[in-house]
Every structure is written in structure tokens, then in C-alpha cells.
Design a protein around this motif. Structure first.
Motif, PDB file in Angstrom:
ATOM      1  N   PHE A 108       1.013  -0.810   0.110  1.00  0.00           N
ATOM      2  CA  PHE A 108      -0.212  -0.314   0.209  1.00  0.00           C
ATOM      3  C   PHE A 108       0.879   1.505  -0.101  1.00  0.00           C
ATOM      4  CE2 PHE A 108      -1.324   3.367   2.430  1.00  0.00           C
ATOM      5  CZ  PHE A 108      -2.387   4.279   1.734  1.00  0.00           C
ATOM      6  N   ALA A 109       1.726   1.342   0.859  1.00  0.00           N
ATOM      7  CA  ALA A 109       2.864   2.654   1.568  1.00  0.00           C
ATOM      8  C   ALA A 109       3.636   2.672  -0.514  1.00  0.00           C
ATOM      9  CB  ALA A 109       3.638   2.043   2.620  1.00  0.00           C
ATOM     10  N   ALA A 110       3.871   1.854  -0.672  1.00  0.00           N
ATOM     11  CA  ALA A 110       5.136   1.519  -1.800  1.00  0.00           C
ATOM     12  C   ALA A 110       4.021   2.405  -3.062  1.00  0.00           C
ATOM     13  CB  ALA A 110       5.395  -0.012  -2.492  1.00  0.00           C
ATOM     14  N   ALA A 111       2.219   2.142  -3.533  1.00  0.00           N
ATOM     15  CA  ALA A 111       1.498   2.596  -3.771  1.00  0.00           C
ATOM     16  C   ALA A 111       1.519   3.872  -4.056  1.00  0.00           C
ATOM     17  CB  ALA A 111       0.424   1.427  -5.048  1.00  0.00           C
ATOM     18  N   ALA A 112       0.792   4.522  -2.613  1.00  0.00           N
ATOM     19  CA  ALA A 112       0.970   5.575  -2.217  1.00  0.00           C
ATOM     20  C   ALA A 112       1.766   6.877  -2.682  1.00  0.00           C
ATOM     21  CB  ALA A 112       0.713   5.641  -0.645  1.00  0.00           C
ATOM     22  N   THR A 113       2.845   6.303  -2.270  1.00  0.00           N
ATOM     23  CA  THR A 113       4.280   6.572  -2.727  1.00  0.00           C
ATOM     24  C   THR A 113       4.625   6.704  -4.261  1.00  0.00           C
ATOM     25  OG1 THR A 113       5.677   5.153  -2.247  1.00  0.00           O
ATOM     26  CG2 THR A 113       5.181   6.837  -0.436  1.00  0.00           C
ATOM     27  N   ALA A 114       4.089   6.011  -4.971  1.00  0.00           N
ATOM     28  CA  ALA A 114       4.935   6.046  -6.252  1.00  0.00           C
ATOM     29  C   ALA A 114       4.399   7.551  -6.849  1.00  0.00           C
ATOM     30  CB  ALA A 114       4.421   4.944  -7.246  1.00  0.00           C
ATOM     31  N   GLY A 115       4.848   7.188  -8.250  1.00  0.00           N
ATOM     32  CA  GLY A 115       5.078   8.226  -8.845  1.00  0.00           C
ATOM     33  C   GLY A 115       3.389   8.511  -9.747  1.00  0.00           C
ATOM     34  N   PRO A 116       3.538   9.731 -10.535  1.00  0.00           N
ATOM     35  CA  PRO A 116       2.315  10.029 -11.273  1.00  0.00           C
ATOM     36  C   PRO A 116       1.602   8.670 -12.355  1.00  0.00           C
ATOM     37  CG  PRO A 116       3.504  11.955 -11.712  1.00  0.00           C
ATOM     38  CD  PRO A 116       3.891  10.694 -11.159  1.00  0.00           C
ATOM     39  N   GLY A 117       2.412   7.731 -12.577  1.00  0.00           N
ATOM     40  CA  GLY A 117       1.651   6.080 -13.242  1.00  0.00           C
ATOM     41  C   GLY A 117       1.307   5.449 -12.104  1.00  0.00           C
ATOM     42  N   ALA A 118       0.423   5.902 -10.794  1.00  0.00           N
ATOM     43  CA  ALA A 118       0.001   4.679 -10.002  1.00  0.00           C
ATOM     44  C   ALA A 118      -0.509   3.633 -10.595  1.00  0.00           C
ATOM     45  CB  ALA A 118      -0.385   5.371  -9.017  1.00  0.00           C
ATOM     46  N   GLY A 119      -1.062   3.962 -11.164  1.00  0.00           N
ATOM     47  CA  GLY A 119      -1.849   2.414 -12.480  1.00  0.00           C
ATOM     48  C   GLY A 119      -1.548   2.203 -13.226  1.00  0.00           C
ATOM     49  N   ALA A 120      -0.568   2.539 -13.249  1.00  0.00           N
ATOM     50  CA  ALA A 120       0.536   2.028 -14.378  1.00  0.00           C
ATOM     51  C   ALA A 120       1.358   0.177 -14.206  1.00  0.00           C
ATOM     52  CB  ALA A 120       2.104   2.158 -14.471  1.00  0.00           C
ATOM     53  N   PRO A 121       1.015  -0.644 -15.504  1.00  0.00           N
ATOM     54  CA  PRO A 121       1.214  -2.170 -14.775  1.00  0.00           C
ATOM     55  C   PRO A 121       1.910  -2.101 -13.828  1.00  0.00           C
ATOM     56  CG  PRO A 121       1.080  -1.688 -17.474  1.00  0.00           C
ATOM     57  CD  PRO A 121       0.991  -0.174 -16.815  1.00  0.00           C
ATOM     58  N   SER A 142     -13.788  -6.855 -13.897  1.00  0.00           N
ATOM     59  CA  SER A 142     -13.392  -8.187 -14.689  1.00  0.00           C
ATOM     60  C   SER A 142     -12.263  -8.253 -14.818  1.00  0.00           C
ATOM     61  CB  SER A 142     -13.730  -7.843 -16.124  1.00  0.00           C
ATOM     62  OG  SER A 142     -14.338  -8.950 -16.741  1.00  0.00           O
ATOM     63  N   ARG A 143     -11.945  -9.891 -14.258  1.00  0.00           N
ATOM     64  CA  ARG A 143     -10.958 -10.808 -14.573  1.00  0.00           C
ATOM     65  C   ARG A 143      -9.995 -10.277 -15.818  1.00  0.00           C
ATOM     66  NH1 ARG A 143     -10.548 -16.614 -15.586  1.00  0.00           N
ATOM     67  NH2 ARG A 143     -11.086 -16.903 -13.267  1.00  0.00           N
ATOM     68  N   ASN A 144     -11.255 -10.089 -17.521  1.00  0.00           N
ATOM     69  CA  ASN A 144     -10.734  -9.997 -18.415  1.00  0.00           C
ATOM     70  C   ASN A 144      -9.893  -8.562 -18.093  1.00  0.00           C
ATOM     71  OD1 ASN A 144     -11.920 -11.561 -19.469  1.00  0.00           O
ATOM     72  ND2 ASN A 144     -13.630 -10.851 -20.010  1.00  0.00           N
ATOM     73  N   ASP A 145      -9.578  -7.492 -17.451  1.00  0.00           N
ATOM     74  CA  ASP A 145      -8.747  -6.333 -17.337  1.00  0.00           C
ATOM     75  C   ASP A 145      -7.430  -6.881 -16.437  1.00  0.00           C
ATOM     76  OD1 ASP A 145     -10.570  -5.080 -17.946  1.00  0.00           O
ATOM     77  OD2 ASP A 145     -11.422  -4.647 -16.628  1.00  0.00           O
ATOM     78  N   ARG A 191      -3.928  -5.835 -18.150  1.00  0.00           N
ATOM     79  CA  ARG A 191      -3.840  -4.431 -18.186  1.00  0.00           C
ATOM     80  C   ARG A 191      -2.115  -4.014 -17.503  1.00  0.00           C
ATOM     81  NH1 ARG A 191      -6.934  -0.351 -15.786  1.00  0.00           N
ATOM     82  NH2 ARG A 191      -8.838  -0.857 -15.300  1.00  0.00           N
ATOM     83  N   HIS A 192      -2.401  -4.872 -16.006  1.00  0.00           N
ATOM     84  CA  HIS A 192      -1.851  -4.757 -14.937  1.00  0.00           C
ATOM     85  C   HIS A 192      -0.568  -5.860 -15.069  1.00  0.00           C
ATOM     86  CE1 HIS A 192      -4.141  -2.213 -13.112  1.00  0.00           C
ATOM     87  NE2 HIS A 192      -5.480  -1.870 -13.371  1.00  0.00           N
ATOM     88  N   ILE A 193      -0.605  -6.829 -16.356  1.00  0.00           N
ATOM     89  CA  ILE A 193       0.513  -7.520 -15.705  1.00  0.00           C
ATOM     90  C   ILE A 193       1.779  -6.680 -16.480  1.00  0.00           C
ATOM     91  CG2 ILE A 193       1.636  -9.687 -16.862  1.00  0.00           C
ATOM     92  CD1 ILE A 193      -1.119 -10.368 -15.433  1.00  0.00           C
ATOM     93  N   PRO A 194       3.410  -6.800 -14.862  1.00  0.00           N
ATOM     94  CA  PRO A 194       4.555  -6.480 -14.820  1.00  0.00           C
ATOM     95  C   PRO A 194       4.433  -7.114 -16.671  1.00  0.00           C
ATOM     96  CG  PRO A 194       4.097  -6.486 -13.302  1.00  0.00           C
ATOM     97  CD  PRO A 194       2.737  -7.411 -14.083  1.00  0.00           C
ATOM     98  N   ALA A 195       5.849  -6.625 -17.250  1.00  0.00           N
ATOM     99  CA  ALA A 195       6.503  -7.033 -18.462  1.00  0.00           C
ATOM    100  C   ALA A 195       7.177  -8.493 -18.286  1.00  0.00           C
ATOM    101  CB  ALA A 195       7.084  -6.656 -19.374  1.00  0.00           C
TER     102      ALA A 195
END
Length: 828
Positions: A736-749, A802-805, A808-812
Motif C-alpha cells: 500500500f505504501a509503495a503504491a501511495a508513494t509511487a509517481g504519477p503513474g500509480a495506475g501503470a502496470p 472483470s478478470r479480463n482487465d 493491463r496490470h501484468i508487469p513485463a
């Protein structure tokens, strides 16, 4: 030879909409086509065993595949010897003269098997004729190798190769859906109003997420609103659910005519010693297990507690475990296992029935309640010896699981002043050390009631009562009730230092106040007045706790002394005192204590201008996997972080040294998350001057750097991330803290992906590859129910519907694993 008149039974017709059970039906369909020859659906009455069997069979394309026979054993009397005749009556399709029922049945099944269509025999409701049913099943499976038997029962049949399929309650989501549909049918639909939806959810939980009980509750809505229905579900002696009734639609459903009838049917099947233990178990709190989250809400009691409270000459300690196993088999006692320990509990409806049986035996009931209270006093009191060591977290987890029983131990004490002192002792230890998230209000209310109940306890109880008042005052401080805390401190001083006039003017002088009063006073000086004298008072309280041999109080004061030094103390001493506490914590090996010591030291570092060191310390804190559901530690870790960032942003002497825009955005997110976080715990930070001052300063600096619109957007990001992790039950994780302190791309994969547990990542990978839940469960060798719950958690954490989404969150670095899983996806 006797003549037997025989006819066939059909799969029961569907009379209403079938809710949920998609995963269970899919699993049962798979089992019916596998190698298992006896599959028994077990579970408490009304849970939907018969309906699940019927709907699954209707969903299978049986054309030309097998012969299906449905036998309703519920119409037989208890312990009937006519099971063979009843089964033959349903299976054989013609009148047969000159044969026994067994011969006719065997002949019919063998004839069906000879044409290549394997027979399936459904034996519905076996529990009351279990012995005869077990013998028949054993004989039939030996005589007809092609035969499969599907049984429904409140307990396993007992055949050696039996596959026992425990039918779970509905999930909270499914329960709510069923209640709303049934409410609409009776003309009382539940509106799309948050308050009404909350009432409906609570009703579903109070009736154990049992489909039959939800239908009975829905029928009550004809005569009362949701709030009125909930008033009938008190969970105590005023609870009215056992009197709920529905019309009996057919003879076999008499046992389902009401909640009381459902439980009574199973209770009457118990042996005398099983009934006695069940009644005694009613002094424990009702239990539950909700599975919409990956980390289910649970409670229950360990075997040691049951033995300590329930055993006596009539129920010897050595006999408790096997009797308990029998009650579990009969679906009257529920269990869940964690970390190698099994915890037992009664669902609320079963507990109410059992307590009703126990209630009139007053002497026995009072004795059991006293033993129950003393068991939990011992458990709570053990923290005095272990809090500062590595066993600290085990105690916290035990308190969380035992919480409802702890509250019962306190609440049931009020009728006797001597017992009320035990209740007061339990509550004061909790207030002084740790209360689970969102539970402070309940402890405060019970502590105040315990104080009322002990007013006539005499001088011997005075020290405990003063301690309790002081600790209530400390709790009031965190709730922003500063005036209440001040009034309680005045009452304590009037008892302990009656000759001192203006006692608050004597912070630098010891006027004889007990250590708990000094602790609360020092907290007030720090949190409300932001007064340097807090360090003096807290240090004096620490010394008094030490002299009294109260290691628990001493450690608590050391923690607050470190924070007072960091926030309001002399800067030269702040680093020294927080470093000293950090060294002590490192030597103790207690996870939470170490985390708080690091937080206090980071605040002292930031305040003294060592922001680079403070930032490194908070980075380490917030990237580490913290204890699950540890809201308190996470909130203080976030505080240490935003205080450090505030000092960096406030330093204008070297503007080129830092990325001020990035710092301001992170600070805005943390301010939003921190404020929302504390609202979810019931802490009124805007009414606590110490915290409000730091928050306001952070908000002003970040807002000035970003501008009003960008600041609001960043703050909303922090709040949204907080909701994601709170809803998933993983608020204590460093992700949670890692996401909260992430940059503007907090929704990025990859960013929200970090919030998933290892198991959730594995399941999400296969779900993204298109595997069904059943296939994932088989691959992981777990239940489909577990996969359902974990995927629900994945959707919440990734903020998708949905599980179909998931893709887009899978890391490379995970993409190849998804491709491989897609290539190897099993056929349905």
C-alpha cells in the motif's frame, strides 16, 4: 417372498431462482464424472445441499448418458429400518411380485448398468437413517461396480472411499443478492440506499449466510422494515429468530419449517454427551467466516479454551476432543484452520438454540461463564510477560481471533461486583496495549459500564478504577475528545492528590499520581498542548512503572517518551532518546516495537534537519511487509514519511537539490491517505492539535507547490489507494505504501500488481491466461471457493471489475508466464 409396489421419484422441480453456487455446481459436475463413486454433500440444515444437487443434475446434459434416481429419505422416520424398501420404491419402475426389495433394487440397477448407461442414485437427507444408509451404500457399491451415489446429509455417511463435499454458506455478496430478490417478491424491495444496504448485509451475516434463513428473514419483511428485522436478531436471550416459521409445503420439509426446527432436527440426532458439550459451548461467542475477501474475517476458539471452560466430571477433559469431532461431523460445530491450529465455533443460530437449553440451569451457566472469564483474563494478562519480545505478534493475532469472546467475558461480568473487577481488569489491559481496528468504541463503552458496576467494590479496587479512568482518558485523546480526557484526569487527581490545588501546574514535580495517570497526562501535554513538559511527565511515568515491576506500562511509556522527544522535546535530546529506544527495541526482537522505534527516530531525524537519513528510514519501513491489518503501525509510518517530506519541501536553501514537484505530489497523496486512513480507524486527527498542525503544514506546502487542482487530484489518488487496500484487508502490507508513494503513474502496470500476495499473483496470472476457476483450483490443489475469494481480492486491489482487465496490470516480466499459461490452458 413379499410383493413390493415400486414407483420412481424425479429430481425435485425448481420452484425459485437459484443463487450463487456457480463454483460449487461446477465442482460437483466434475466430481460426478470422475472416479469417485460416493459423493456426499454435507452441511448444516438449510444451507442448500438438496438444491445444489438438483440444480447441478438439471444442468448436466443427461440425454443417453446415465440413469438418475432421486430418493427422498426425509419422509422416513428416524432410525428407520426401511431404507432398502424406500430406495427400491423409488428406483424400480414396475411392480414386482415374489422378490425382496433388495433383490428388486439390485436387479434394476444391474439391468441399467448392462446397457452401458451408468446409474446415478441420489440419496437425499441421510443423517437420520445414517446407519442403515451406510450399510445399503456399502452393499450397493460392492454389488454394482458401475453405480455412482450422490448423498446429501448433515454428516458424512462414513464409507471408506467417500468424497465429502462441504457445502459452504453463501458469500456475503450472494447473500445480499438473495435477500434483495426475496424482499422484492414479498413487496418490500431494498432500495439503493447505503444505509439500507448496510442493514441488509448485517441481517445476512446475522443469519449465517444460510439460504433458508435468508428466505425466512425476507418473509418477515412483510410486517416490518429492515431495521425492525435486525432488532429481532440481537444474538442474546431476546433474539426472536428461533420462533420464525414458514408454512410446511410438503411432509419432508417439516424439519425446515423454521430456524428453530432446523437446529432442533440436528440436536435431536446427538448423543447425550454431544448435547451437553454443545450447550456448554454456548457460553462462547458465536462464530463466523466471511470469504468475500482474500483474508476472511474469522473468529473461534482453540481446543484448550473449550477444555478449560467445559470440562468437568460429566465431560472429562480427555473426552472433549472426540466429542467435538462428532459435533463437527454433524455440522453443528464449524471449524477453520490457520497456522496449524484448528479453531471451533458455533454459528449464531446454533448458539442461540444451545444457550436456550443451558439458560435454565443457572448454577451451571454462571460457573461456565466464570471459567470463561478467567480463561480470557489469563490470555489477556499474558501480554505483561511477552509484549516486549518476539511473541508479541502471536498475542495480537490471538486477541483478534478471540475478540468477541473477550467482549463477552467483560460484558457478562456486570451482575456481580467481584466479577466486574475481572471485566475491568481485562478492558484496562486492552486499552493500555492494543485494540483491533475499529473496536475502540466497544471497549470504551464496556469499560465505563465496568466502572459503574464496581462503584461499591471498596478501597481495594480504587487503584484499578483510577487506572481505568486514566486509560479511558487516553483513548478519548485519540478520538479527539480532549475535554473528556481533561475531565477524567481531573477526577483521577482528585482521588490521588486531593490536597494539591492546581495540580496541572506541577508537571516538573512529583505529586504522587499513579503511573497510568502520569502516562495519560504526558500524552495530553504532547498531543493537545504540544508542551515540552510531556517529556518530563512521561519519563516520570516510565520510572514509576519500572519501580512497580509493570514491564508492559514501562514499554508503553518508553514508546510515548520517544515520540514526545521526537515531536516536542529538546532537539538535542530527541535524537539521543529515540536512538536509545531504537537500540532497546532491536534487542527485544518485537516486530511492532521495532517499527515504532524506527518511526520515532525518523521524525526526530527530520526535525533535526537530517532529512536524507529520515527518508531512507521511512523508505525501508514502507517497503517492508508489515503485519496484516496493522492499521496503527502503517498510519504512524505514513506520518513519519509525510513529516520528513514536509521538512524537505520547507527547505528552500537548496532548491536544485530535489525534485520539488515530485515531492509535493507524493506529499499530497500521503496527506490524503493519512487523513482517510485515520477516519477508517475512528481516530479524529483534525481534533488532535499535534497531528492537525503537521497535516495543515504539509497541505499548505504541497498545495502551494502544485496549485489547487493538481493538489486535489493527488490527494484523491491517495484516498483511492487507501480504499483499495482497506477493502482487500491488506492495509498492513508495505505494498500500500509503495503504491501511495509511487509517481504519477500509480495506475501503470506493475504498481498495483505489487499489492497482490504471492498466491494472488499466481492465480491472477492463470486467470489472465483464460483458465477457469476450476482449472486453477485443480492446478493449485486448492478449493474453487479459495480461488473465487482470491480473484475477488485481485479485482479489488487492481481496481477492476472483470478478470479480463487483469492483463493491463501484468508487469513485463510476467508476460511470458501468461503466454505459457495461455498455450497450456486445459480444455474445459
Amino acid at each position: 417372498m413379499s410383493a413390493v409396489s415400486l414407483r420412481g421419484d424425479e429430481v425435485p422441480a425448481s420452484t425459485s431462482q437459484f443463487f450463487g453456487r456457480e463454483a460449487e455446481s461446477e465442482t460437483l459436475e466434475y466430481l460426478l464424472t470422475s472416479v469417485f463413486r460416493l459423493i456426499t454433500l454435507v452441511g448444516p440444515g438449510g444451507i442448500g445441499k438438496t438444491r445444489l444437487a438438483a440444480e447441478t443434475l438439471r444442468g448436466i446434459d443427461r440425454a443417453g448418458s446415465r440413469h438418475v434416481h432421486w430418493v427422498r429419505l426425509a419422509r422416513l422416520p428416524r432410525d428407520s429400518a426401511s431404507v432398502v424398501e424406500e430406495v427400491a420404491h423409488s428406483v424400480v419402475r414396475s411392480d414386482v411380485v415374489g422378490q425382496s426389495a433388495w433383490d428388486a433394487l439390485l436387479g434394476a440397477l444391474r439391468f441399467e448398468a448392462s446397457d452401458g448407461l451408468a446409474p446415478l442414485l441420489v440419496l437425499d437427507n441421510c443423517e437420520h437413517v445414517n446407519s442403515a444408509a451406510r450399510q445399503l451404500i456399502t452393499d450397493l457399491l460392492s454389488a454394482v461396480p458401475e453405480l455412482t451415489i450422490l448423498a446429501t446429509s448433515r454428516e458424512p455417511v462414513g464409507w471408506a472411499e467417500e468424497y465429502v463435499f462441504a457445502v459452504p454458506p453463501l458469500s456475503p455478496r450472494q447473500s445480499l443478492e438473495l435477500l434483495r430478490v426475496r424482499a422484492a417478491i414479498v413487496g418490500r424491495p431494498v432500495p439503493e440506499d447505503p444505509e439500507q444496504i448496510t442493514l441488509a448485509r448485517t441481517i445476512c451475516r446475522r443469519v449465517d449466510h444460510n439460504p433458508l434463513f435468508i428466505r425466512l428473514a425476507s418473509a418477515r419483511l412483510r410486517h416490518r422494515p429492515l431495521a425492525g428485522l435486525l432488532d429481532e436478531l440481537t444474538g442474546d436471550t431476546s433474539d426472536r429468530r428461533l420462533a420464525w416459521r414458514q408454512g410446511v409445503r410438503m411432509e419432508s420439509e417439516g424439519r425446515h419449517s423454521g430456524i428453530g426446527s432446523v437446529v432442533e432436527w440436528s440436536f435431536d440426532l446427538c448423543r447425550a454427551e454431544e448435547r451437553l458439550l454443545l450447550e456448554r459451548l454456548a457460553v462462547f461467542a458465536a462464530g463466523f467466516e466471511e470469504t468475500d475477501n482474500a483474508a476472511p474475517a474469522r473468529n473461534g476458539v482453540e481446543l484448550d479454551a473449550i477444555v478449560a471452560v467445559c470440562a468437568n466430571d460429566a465431560l472429562p477433559a480427555a473426552a472433549i476432543a472426540p466429542i467435538l469431532d462428532g459435533l463437527v461431523e454433524k455440522s453443528l460445530v464449524s471449524t477453520h484452520a490457520r497456522a496449524g491450529m484448528v479453531r471451533y465455533y458455533l454459528l449464531e443460530s446454533v448458539r442461540l438454540f444451545a444457550y436456550q437449553e443451558l439458560f435454565d440451569r443457572e448454577a451451571e451457566r454462571v460457573r461456565l461463564q466464570q471459567r470463561h472469564r478467567r480463561y480470557y483474563r489469563r490470555g489477556i494478562g499474558s501480554i505483561r510477560d511477552i509484549w516486549c519480545g518476539p511473541e508479541q505478534q502471536a498475542w495480537v493475532e490471538w486477541v483478534r481471533d478471540a475478540w468477541d469472546n473477550i467482549l463477552i467475558a467483560i460484558e457478562s461480568s456486570f451482575t456481580d461486583p467481584a466479577e466486574a473487577l475481572i471485566g475491568l481488569e481485562i478492558s484496562t489491559v486492552l486499552i493500555s496495549r492494543w485494540i483491533p481496528r475499529g473496536r475502540a468504541g466497544a471497549v470504551l463503552r464496556l469499560t465505563e459500564l465496568a466502572l459503574d458496576a464496581t462503584q461499591e467494590s471498596g478501597p481495594a479496587a480504587e487503584a484499578l478504577r483510577v487506572r481505568a479512568m486514566a486509560l479511558i482518558g487516553r483513548l478519548a485523546l485519540w478520538q479527539g475528545e480532549c475535554e473528556t480526557a481533561a475531565a477524567l484526569l481531573d477526577r483521577c487527581a482528585a482521588v490521588c492528590a486531593p490536597t494539591v490545588g492546581d495540580w496541572r501546574a506541577s508537571a516538573t514535580v512529583d505529586i504522587g499520581l499513579p503511573p497510568a495517570v502520569e502516562w495519560t497526562w504526558g500524552s495530553e501535554l504532547m498531543m493537545v498542548a504540544m508542551d515540552q513538559r510531556a517529556v518530563i511527565v512521561l519519563d516520570r511515568a516510565r520510572g514509576k512503572f519500572h519501580d512497580a515491576g509493570d514491564t508492559l506500562g514501562e514499554e508503553a511509556c518508553l514508546q510515548f517518551l520517544a515520540f514526545a522527544s521526537a515531536f516536542v522535546g529538546d532537539r538535542a535530546q530527541a535524537l539521543e532518546r529515540t536512538r536509545h529506544y531504537l537500540d532497546l527495541a532491536a534487542g527485544a526482537g518485537a516486530t511492532r516495537t521495532m517499527a515504532f522505534a524506527e518511526i520515532a527516530h525518523s521524525i526526530a531525524l527530520a526535525r533535526c534537519g537530517h532529512t536524507r537519513e529520515a527518508l531512507a528510514l521511512t523508505d525501508a519501513l514502507l517497503s517492508a511487509p508489515l503485519v496484516p491489518d496493522d492499521m496503527w503501525t502503517v498510519s504512524w509510518a505514513l506520518a513519519g514519511r509525510f513529516i520528513t517530506l514536509t521538512e524537505i519541501l520547507a527547505d528552500t536553501t537548496s532548491p536544485g537539490a530535489v525534485d520539488r514537484d515530485r515531492i509535493a505530489r507524493e506529499l499530497a497523496r500521503l496527506v490524503g491517505a493519512f487523513a482517510a486512513h485515520h477516519r477508517s480507524t475512528g481516530v479524529a486527527i483534525h481534533r488532535i492539535p499535534l497531528l492537525a498542525t503537521h497535516l495543515d503544514r504539509a497541505a499548505q506546502l504541497a498545495g502551494r507547490a502544485l496549485g489547487e487542482e493538481d493538489y486535489a487530484d493527488a490527494q484523491d489518488q491517495g484516498k483511492a489507494l487507501l480504499r483499495t487496500f482497506v477493502d482487500s484487508g491488506d492495509i498492513g502490507r508495505g505494498a500500500f505504501a509503495a503504491a501511495a508513494t509511487a509517481g504519477p503513474g500509480a495506475g501503470a502496470p506493475g504498481v498495483l500488481w505489487a499489492s497482490l500476495t504471492r498466491a494472488e499473483r499466481h492465480i491472477a496470472t492463470y486467470a489472465a491466461a483464460g483458465w477457469t476457476n476450476t482449472a486453477i483450483a485443480a492446478h493449485r490443489r486448492c478449493s474453487v471457493r479459495t480461488v473465487d475469494a482470491q480473484l475477488a481480492s485481485v479485482r479489488r486491489k487492481l481496481m477492476i471489475t472483470s478478470r479480463n482487465d487483469i492483463l493491463r496490470h501484468i508487469p513485463a516480466e510476467i508476460s511470458k508466464a501468461v503466454a505459457d499459461a495461455t498455450q497450456n490452458r486445459p480444455a474445459r
